[in-house]
Design a protein around this motif. Structure first.
Motif, PDB file in Angstrom:
ATOM      1  N   MET A  73       0.692  -1.212  -0.017  1.00 25.47           N
ATOM      2  CA  MET A  73      -0.040  -0.096   0.001  1.00 25.47           C
ATOM      3  C   MET A  73       0.999   1.264  -0.084  1.00 25.47           C
ATOM      4  N   PRO A  74       0.560   2.225  -0.744  1.00 23.72           N
ATOM      5  CA  PRO A  74       1.525   3.357  -0.786  1.00 23.72           C
ATOM      6  C   PRO A  74       1.305   3.919   0.397  1.00 23.72           C
ATOM      7  N   MET A  75       2.434   5.015   0.530  1.00 24.45           N
ATOM      8  CA  MET A  75       2.298   5.746   1.863  1.00 24.45           C
ATOM      9  C   MET A  75       1.955   7.321   1.484  1.00 24.45           C
ATOM     10  N   GLN A  76       1.478   7.878   2.294  1.00 24.15           N
ATOM     11  CA  GLN A  76       1.099   9.334   1.955  1.00 24.15           C
ATOM     12  C   GLN A  76       2.104  10.218   2.583  1.00 24.15           C
ATOM     13  N   ALA A  77       2.065  11.448   1.923  1.00 19.73           N
ATOM     14  CA  ALA A  77       3.294  12.384   2.321  1.00 19.73           C
ATOM     15  C   ALA A  77       3.114  12.751   3.933  1.00 19.73           C
ATOM     16  N   GLN A  78       2.046  12.733   4.215  1.00 17.56           N
ATOM     17  CA  GLN A  78       1.844  13.062   5.576  1.00 17.56           C
ATOM     18  C   GLN A  78       2.455  12.076   6.816  1.00 17.56           C
ATOM     19  N   GLU A  79       2.354  10.664   6.124  1.00 15.37           N
ATOM     20  CA  GLU A  79       2.968   9.802   7.088  1.00 15.37           C
ATOM     21  C   GLU A  79       4.619   9.833   7.148  1.00 15.37           C
ATOM     22  N   ILE A  80       5.074   9.849   5.904  1.00 15.78           N
ATOM     23  CA  ILE A  80       6.799  10.212   5.968  1.00 15.78           C
ATOM     24  C   ILE A  80       6.865  11.293   6.878  1.00 15.78           C
ATOM     25  N   GLU A  81       6.319  12.532   6.748  1.00 16.16           N
ATOM     26  CA  GLU A  81       6.648  13.760   7.532  1.00 16.16           C
ATOM     27  C   GLU A  81       6.507  13.256   8.972  1.00 16.16           C
ATOM     28  N   ALA A  82       5.460  12.476   9.261  1.00 17.53           N
ATOM     29  CA  ALA A  82       5.359  12.283  10.691  1.00 17.53           C
ATOM     30  C   ALA A  82       6.555  11.373  11.341  1.00 17.53           C
ATOM     31  N   LEU A  83       7.091  10.391  10.518  1.00 18.06           N
ATOM     32  CA  LEU A  83       8.088   9.680  10.857  1.00 18.06           C
ATOM     33  C   LEU A  83       9.397  10.370  10.910  1.00 18.06           C
ATOM     34  N   ILE A  84       9.787  11.219  10.189  1.00 16.60           N
ATOM     35  CA  ILE A  84      11.068  12.107  10.125  1.00 16.60           C
ATOM     36  C   ILE A  84      10.688  13.313  11.244  1.00 16.60           C
ATOM     37  N   ARG A  85       9.684  13.469  11.638  1.00 10.81           N
ATOM     38  CA  ARG A  85       9.288  14.496  12.856  1.00 10.81           C
ATOM     39  C   ARG A  85       9.670  13.847  14.156  1.00 10.81           C
ATOM     40  N   ALA A  86       9.123  12.771  14.163  1.00 14.31           N
ATOM     41  CA  ALA A  86       9.307  11.754  15.298  1.00 14.31           C
ATOM     42  C   ALA A  86      10.527  11.761  15.582  1.00 14.31           C
ATOM     43  N   ALA A  87      11.728  11.708  14.610  1.00  9.66           N
ATOM     44  CA  ALA A  87      13.122  11.543  14.962  1.00  9.66           C
ATOM     45  C   ALA A  87      13.550  13.014  14.984  1.00  9.66           C
ATOM     46  N   PHE A  88      13.138  14.070  14.326  1.00 12.04           N
ATOM     47  CA  PHE A  88      13.711  15.494  14.349  1.00 12.04           C
ATOM     48  C   PHE A  88      12.539  16.438  14.398  1.00 12.04           C
ATOM     49  N   PRO A  89      12.031  16.367  15.874  1.00  4.94           N
ATOM     50  CA  PRO A  89      10.934  17.048  15.954  1.00  4.94           C
ATOM     51  C   PRO A  89      11.052  18.868  15.758  1.00  4.94           C
ATOM     52  N   GLU A  90      12.299  19.291  15.661  1.00  8.05           N
ATOM     53  CA  GLU A  90      12.404  20.740  15.369  1.00  8.05           C
ATOM     54  C   GLU A  90      12.897  20.978  14.021  1.00  8.05           C
ATOM     55  N   ALA A  91      12.743  19.896  12.871  1.00  8.48           N
ATOM     56  CA  ALA A  91      13.232  20.026  11.758  1.00  8.48           C
ATOM     57  C   ALA A  91      12.115  20.732  11.026  1.00  8.48           C
ATOM     58  N   LYS A  92      12.715  21.313   9.735  1.00 12.55           N
ATOM     59  CA  LYS A  92      11.814  21.861   8.624  1.00 12.55           C
ATOM     60  C   LYS A  92      11.869  20.755   7.663  1.00 12.55           C
ATOM     61  N   VAL A  93      10.513  20.277   7.560  1.00 10.59           N
ATOM     62  CA  VAL A  93      10.449  18.904   6.552  1.00 10.59           C
ATOM     63  C   VAL A  93       9.525  19.338   5.345  1.00 10.59           C
ATOM     64  N   THR A  94      10.065  19.311   4.139  1.00 11.63           N
ATOM     65  CA  THR A  94       9.150  19.237   2.844  1.00 11.63           C
ATOM     66  C   THR A  94       9.198  17.984   2.086  1.00 11.63           C
ATOM     67  N   ILE A  95       8.152  17.398   1.970  1.00  9.22           N
ATOM     68  CA  ILE A  95       7.692  16.266   1.159  1.00  9.22           C
ATOM     69  C   ILE A  95       7.075  16.419  -0.169  1.00  9.22           C
TER      70      ILE A  95
END
Length: 80
Positions: free
Chosen positions: A1-23
């Motif tokens: 099943m394909p991932m949503q951009a929001q899911e990728i962002e959430a996983l990255i933010r869990a590890a890097f909560p202060e990061a600026k993330v663009t997907i």
């Protein structure tokens, strides 16, 4: 099943909560994304170290042919 951009962002933010993330969905298929992650924790690390840290946050989702995320063009850097 394909991932949503929001899911990728959430996983990255869990590890890097202060990061600026663009997907960005590159192909519109939910399988090919580009991610830019800008985080202070990258300061002093080389690009390989930075990218390994982000891939570690996504490890289970990128697990070979069974992973939900098949391609990720990754750009990482510390804030300017």
């Amino acid at each position: 099943m394909p991932m949503q951009a929001q899911e990728i962002e959430a996983l990255i933010r869990a590890a890097f909560p202060e990061a600026k993330v663009t997907i960005t969905d590159l192909a519109g298929d939910g399988n090919h994304y580009a991610a830019e992650v800008i985080d202070e924790s990258f300061r002093g690390q080389n690009r390989v170290q930075q990218q390994r840290a982000v891939y570690a946050a996504l490890k289970e989702k990128m697990a070979g042919s069974e992973g939900e995320l098949h391609a990720l063009a990754l750009t990482t850097k510390p804030p300017a």
